[in-house]
Scaffold this active site. Structure first.
Site, PDB file in Angstrom:
ATOM      1  N   THR A   1      38.876  70.057  20.524  1.00  0.00           N
ATOM      2  CA  THR A   1      40.218  71.735  20.059  1.00  0.00           C
ATOM      3  C   THR A   1      39.311  72.109  19.135  1.00  0.00           C
ATOM      4  O   THR A   1      37.521  72.101  19.036  1.00  0.00           O
ATOM      5  CB  THR A   1      40.892  70.178  18.622  1.00  0.00           C
ATOM      6  N   ASP A   2      39.813  73.356  18.919  1.00  0.00           N
ATOM      7  CA  ASP A   2      39.260  74.585  18.445  1.00  0.00           C
ATOM      8  C   ASP A   2      38.913  74.294  16.509  1.00  0.00           C
ATOM      9  O   ASP A   2      38.402  74.824  15.961  1.00  0.00           O
ATOM     10  CB  ASP A   2      39.951  75.765  17.862  1.00  0.00           C
ATOM     11  N   GLU A   3      39.263  73.068  15.966  1.00  0.00           N
ATOM     12  CA  GLU A   3      39.414  72.752  14.629  1.00  0.00           C
ATOM     13  C   GLU A   3      37.682  72.446  14.446  1.00  0.00           C
ATOM     14  O   GLU A   3      36.978  71.948  13.170  1.00  0.00           O
ATOM     15  CB  GLU A   3      40.085  71.091  14.205  1.00  0.00           C
TER      16      GLU A   3
ATOM     17  N   TYR B   1      38.492  63.907  11.006  1.00  0.00           N
ATOM     18  CA  TYR B   1      39.486  64.182  13.089  1.00  0.00           C
ATOM     19  C   TYR B   1      38.037  65.161  13.626  1.00  0.00           C
ATOM     20  O   TYR B   1      37.789  64.715  14.573  1.00  0.00           O
ATOM     21  CB  TYR B   1      41.217  64.757  13.404  1.00  0.00           C
TER      22      TYR B   1
ATOM     23  N   LYS C   1      36.107  64.987  16.597  1.00  0.00           N
ATOM     24  CA  LYS C   1      35.625  65.697  17.736  1.00  0.00           C
ATOM     25  C   LYS C   1      34.342  66.331  17.478  1.00  0.00           C
ATOM     26  O   LYS C   1      33.930  65.973  19.444  1.00  0.00           O
ATOM     27  CB  LYS C   1      36.587  66.357  18.026  1.00  0.00           C
TER      28      LYS C   1
HETATM   29  P1  NAD Z   1      48.523  62.226  20.665  1.00  0.00           P
HETATM   30  O1  NAD Z   1      47.906  61.470  19.586  1.00  0.00           O
HETATM   31  O2  NAD Z   1      49.689  62.380  20.494  1.00  0.00           O
HETATM   32  O3  NAD Z   1      47.933  61.028  21.919  1.00  0.00           O
HETATM   33  C1  NAD Z   1      47.285  60.409  21.932  1.00  0.00           C
HETATM   34  C2  NAD Z   1      47.255  59.938  23.072  1.00  0.00           C
HETATM   35  O4  NAD Z   1      45.837  58.020  23.376  1.00  0.00           O
HETATM   36  C3  NAD Z   1      48.150  58.356  22.676  1.00  0.00           C
HETATM   37  O5  NAD Z   1      48.900  57.676  23.437  1.00  0.00           O
HETATM   38  C4  NAD Z   1      47.327  56.626  22.411  1.00  0.00           C
HETATM   39  O6  NAD Z   1      48.478  56.118  22.890  1.00  0.00           O
HETATM   40  C5  NAD Z   1      46.201  57.018  23.314  1.00  0.00           C
HETATM   41  N1  NAD Z   1      45.158  56.162  22.649  1.00  0.00           N
HETATM   42  C6  NAD Z   1      44.572  56.494  21.159  1.00  0.00           C
HETATM   43  N2  NAD Z   1      43.655  55.333  20.945  1.00  0.00           N
HETATM   44  C7  NAD Z   1      43.163  55.143  22.217  1.00  0.00           C
HETATM   45  C8  NAD Z   1      42.100  54.327  22.240  1.00  0.00           C
HETATM   46  N3  NAD Z   1      41.753  53.919  21.606  1.00  0.00           N
HETATM   47  N4  NAD Z   1      42.341  54.062  23.941  1.00  0.00           N
HETATM   48  C9  NAD Z   1      42.988  54.374  24.627  1.00  0.00           C
HETATM   49  N5  NAD Z   1      44.393  55.388  24.711  1.00  0.00           N
HETATM   50  C10 NAD Z   1      44.168  56.109  23.513  1.00  0.00           C
HETATM   51  O7  NAD Z   1      47.509  63.473  21.076  1.00  0.00           O
HETATM   52  P2  NAD Z   1      47.699  65.030  21.537  1.00  0.00           P
HETATM   53  O8  NAD Z   1      48.095  65.419  20.905  1.00  0.00           O
HETATM   54  O9  NAD Z   1      48.690  64.512  22.883  1.00  0.00           O
HETATM   55  O10 NAD Z   1      46.013  65.157  22.045  1.00  0.00           O
HETATM   56  C11 NAD Z   1      45.326  64.777  22.894  1.00  0.00           C
HETATM   57  C12 NAD Z   1      43.621  65.393  23.139  1.00  0.00           C
HETATM   58  O11 NAD Z   1      44.018  66.612  22.756  1.00  0.00           O
HETATM   59  C13 NAD Z   1      43.032  64.287  21.552  1.00  0.00           C
HETATM   60  O12 NAD Z   1      41.668  64.269  22.591  1.00  0.00           O
HETATM   61  C14 NAD Z   1      43.378  65.773  20.496  1.00  0.00           C
HETATM   62  O13 NAD Z   1      41.983  65.844  19.716  1.00  0.00           O
HETATM   63  C15 NAD Z   1      43.201  67.382  21.379  1.00  0.00           C
HETATM   64  N6  NAD Z   1      44.441  68.280  21.095  1.00  0.00           N
HETATM   65  C16 NAD Z   1      44.673  68.607  20.819  1.00  0.00           C
HETATM   66  C17 NAD Z   1      45.743  69.134  20.591  1.00  0.00           C
HETATM   67  C18 NAD Z   1      46.803  69.121  19.199  1.00  0.00           C
HETATM   68  O14 NAD Z   1      47.617  70.639  19.264  1.00  0.00           O
HETATM   69  N7  NAD Z   1      47.746  68.287  19.228  1.00  0.00           N
HETATM   70  C19 NAD Z   1      45.173  70.482  20.169  1.00  0.00           C
HETATM   71  C20 NAD Z   1      43.962  70.362  20.651  1.00  0.00           C
HETATM   72  C21 NAD Z   1      43.007  69.621  21.538  1.00  0.00           C
HETATM   73  O1  DAU Z   2      44.048  73.025  16.223  1.00  0.00           O
HETATM   74  C1  DAU Z   2      43.731  72.174  16.873  1.00  0.00           C
HETATM   75  C2  DAU Z   2      44.362  71.392  16.197  1.00  0.00           C
HETATM   76  O2  DAU Z   2      46.119  70.790  15.975  1.00  0.00           O
HETATM   77  C3  DAU Z   2      44.262  69.446  16.837  1.00  0.00           C
HETATM   78  O3  DAU Z   2      42.908  69.169  17.496  1.00  0.00           O
HETATM   79  C4  DAU Z   2      44.658  68.216  15.904  1.00  0.00           C
HETATM   80  O4  DAU Z   2      45.379  67.513  17.331  1.00  0.00           O
HETATM   81  C5  DAU Z   2      45.999  68.698  16.338  1.00  0.00           C
HETATM   82  O5  DAU Z   2      46.906  68.247  14.945  1.00  0.00           O
HETATM   83  C6  DAU Z   2      46.473  70.108  15.063  1.00  0.00           C
HETATM   84  O6  DAU Z   2      45.671  70.138  14.262  1.00  0.00           O
HETATM   85  P1  DAU Z   2      46.584  70.998  12.294  1.00  0.00           P
HETATM   86  O7  DAU Z   2      46.076  70.102  11.374  1.00  0.00           O
HETATM   87  O8  DAU Z   2      46.126  72.465  12.638  1.00  0.00           O
HETATM   88  O9  DAU Z   2      47.587  70.311  12.999  1.00  0.00           O
HETATM   89  P2  DAU Z   2      49.266  69.861  12.514  1.00  0.00           P
HETATM   90  O10 DAU Z   2      50.540  70.679  12.619  1.00  0.00           O
HETATM   91  O11 DAU Z   2      49.080  69.026  11.646  1.00  0.00           O
HETATM   92  O12 DAU Z   2      48.861  71.526  11.192  1.00  0.00           O
HETATM   93  C7  DAU Z   2      49.768  72.336  11.675  1.00  0.00           C
HETATM   94  C8  DAU Z   2      49.235  73.128  10.210  1.00  0.00           C
HETATM   95  O13 DAU Z   2      50.511  72.943   9.461  1.00  0.00           O
HETATM   96  C9  DAU Z   2      48.212  73.382   9.231  1.00  0.00           C
HETATM   97  O14 DAU Z   2      47.875  74.194   8.577  1.00  0.00           O
HETATM   98  C10 DAU Z   2      48.756  72.373   8.013  1.00  0.00           C
HETATM   99  C11 DAU Z   2      49.746  72.494   8.110  1.00  0.00           C
HETATM  100  N1  DAU Z   2      51.124  71.412   7.740  1.00  0.00           N
HETATM  101  C12 DAU Z   2      51.474  70.382   8.615  1.00  0.00           C
HETATM  102  C13 DAU Z   2      51.724  69.504   7.885  1.00  0.00           C
HETATM  103  C14 DAU Z   2      51.998  67.967   9.147  1.00  0.00           C
HETATM  104  C15 DAU Z   2      51.341  71.757   6.558  1.00  0.00           C
HETATM  105  O15 DAU Z   2      52.286  72.582   5.907  1.00  0.00           O
HETATM  106  N2  DAU Z   2      53.135  70.586   6.449  1.00  0.00           N
HETATM  107  C16 DAU Z   2      52.995  69.421   6.888  1.00  0.00           C
HETATM  108  O16 DAU Z   2      53.718  68.561   6.981  1.00  0.00           O
END
Ligand code: NAD
Ligand code: DAU
Length: 337
Positions: free
Chosen positions: A125-127, A150, A154
């Site tokens: 992630t970019d985080e 988190y 990562k």
């Molecule tokens: P998600 O939370 O929707 O899904 C996570 C999945 O991993 C689920 O199916 C869960 O059951 C499985 N899991 C969790 N712990 C596990 C374990 N110990 N063993 C096996 N399976 C397990 O997550 P997502 O949003 O689809 O993110 C997927 C990946 O992409 C993550 O690595 C996250 O850090 C990365 N990522 C997410 C975002 C975003 O915006 N959502 C952005 C950049 C990177």
């Molecule tokens: O940037 C990549 C990341 O983006 C991924 O690595 C993470 O898995 C994913 O959860 C996401 O992280 P963020 O913290 O940026 O995403 P989130 O959707 O939780 O929040 C996006 C923005 O919105 C953040 O500035 C917090 C704000 N927010 C979020 C929630 C859930 C609110 O203002 N209210 C809310 O209820």
């Protein structure tokens, strides 16, 4: 090509599995997923009967299970999505984040090393770069300054993965994507939570002033990028994957309200997230240069598709909003004012 995909029942992992199995019969997938609150086999209904698909219910921290899968199945690559992925949950309960994101990654890397898996894509992630001051953009050499449990987990897992390349010559590639959105996203993250609350005429809880900036990437664009890195990336390298669409949260929320025909009075400013990163900004020049990938979906189009999907799938939403969801929602939002 046989892929061992971890976390394939989650939001992005399931989009990736649907995509690679949908592109023909040259790919098979073993999906290893623990089915935490975020894992949902309904996300895989379109491919569950595909002859090249196998689901294994298990934990990536389970060394014997991971080793036996790798030795029995001999995958050509591991694509590692599984994670505890939500910042707010990592603040409320950091322990599962540490177990899955660090120990789980370690377990997979050990299997790659011992059994000579030919390729390992580590989805990150970019985080990990933390908040980036305007007008800068983080490229892949930018310092890592994670703010939450988190993002720290990562960053740690990225460094561990890269150390397996440097030390053991394991074929590791790391991707770092910006904020994803799209169908099947669990309604704890900003966009699906706001869509779901708007559709139910519930308040939309905006943290702090709502002027934090995120760069939005449509999930299918992300999956194409992971495929591109899997096919063309160089081992030991990191690839940023940005959506090229930076927006303040409040602007995103307003677009959701306008598209769902709901009033802006639903917006409720609540207490800010501790350690909240103000701005993410990412350069994706390297992946474009080396693989030809660029994001394709315009934010307005992707958002319209996503809203339509949530409107058309109330049953999916109802099922994922279980007792656990309501418990989490109360814990995270009850004391925010
Ligand atoms: P998600 O939370 O929707 O899904 C996570 C999945 O991993 C689920 O199916 C869960 O059951 C499985 N899991 C969790 N712990 C596990 C374990 N110990 N063993 C096996 N399976 C397990 O997550 P997502 O949003 O689809 O993110 C997927 C990946 O992409 C993550 O690595 C996250 O850090 C990365 N990522 C997410 C975002 C975003 O915006 N959502 C952005 C950049 C990177
Ligand atoms: O940037 C990549 C990341 O983006 C991924 O690595 C993470 O898995 C994913 O959860 C996401 O992280 P963020 O913290 O940026 O995403 P989130 O959707 O939780 O929040 C996006 C923005 O919105 C953040 O500035 C917090 C704000 N927010 C979020 C929630 C859930 C609110 O203002 N209210 C809310 O209820």
């Amino acid at each position: 090509m046989k892929l061992l995909v971890t976390g394939g029942a989650g939001f992005i992992g399931s989009a990736f599995v649907r995509r690679v199995l949908g592109t023909g019969d040259r790919v098979s997938v073993i999906n290893l997923d623990k089915l935490t609150y975020a894992g949902n086999l309904d996300n895989l209904t379109p491919v569950s009967q595909h002859p090249g698909y196998r689901f294994v219910h298990g934990d990536i921290c389970d060394g014997p299970l991971v080793n036996s899968l790798v030795t029995d199945e001999r995958p050509d690559a591991i694509v590692h999505f599984a994670a505890e992925s939500h910042v707010d949950r990592s603040i409320l309960s950091p322990e599962p984040v540490f177990d899955t994101n660090l120990r789980g990654t370690f377990t997979l890397l050990e299997a790659v090393r011992r059994h000579h898996v030919p390729r390992y894509v580590h989805v990150s992630t970019d985080e990990v770069y933390g908040s980036v001051d305007a007008p800068h953009e983080a490229d892949e050499t930018y310092p890592l300054r994670p703010s939450s449990p988190y993002s720290a987990s990562k960053a740690g897992s990225d460094l561990l993965a890269l150390s397996y390349f440097t030390t053991f010559r394991c074929p590791v590639l790391v991707t770092r994507a910006s904020n994803n959105y799209g169908p099947y996203q669990f309604p704890e993250k900003l966009i699906p939570l706001m869509i779901s609350n708007a559709l139910e005429d519930r308040p939309l809880p905006v943290y702090g002033d709502g002027l934090q900036v995120r760069d939005w990437l449509y999930v299918d664009d992300h999956c194409r990028a992971v495929e591109a890195v899997l096919a063309k990336g160089r081992e030991g390298e990191v690839y940023n994957i940005g959506g090229n669409r930076a927006l303040p949260n409040l602007e995103v929320v307003r677009q959701i309200l306008a598209a769902t025909g709901k009033p802006e009075t639903l917006i409720t400013h609540v207490a800010d997230r501790p350690g909240h990163d103000r701005r993410y900004a990412l350069s994706s020049d390297k992946i474009l240069r080396e693989t030809g990938w660029a994001s394709e979906v315009q934010f307005e189009d992707g958002l319209a598709c996503t809203i339509r999907w949530y409107q058309d799938n109330p049953e999916w939403v109802r099922r994922v909003k279980s007792g656990e969801y309501h418990e989490y929602y109360a814990r995270n939002y009850a004391n925010r004012g």
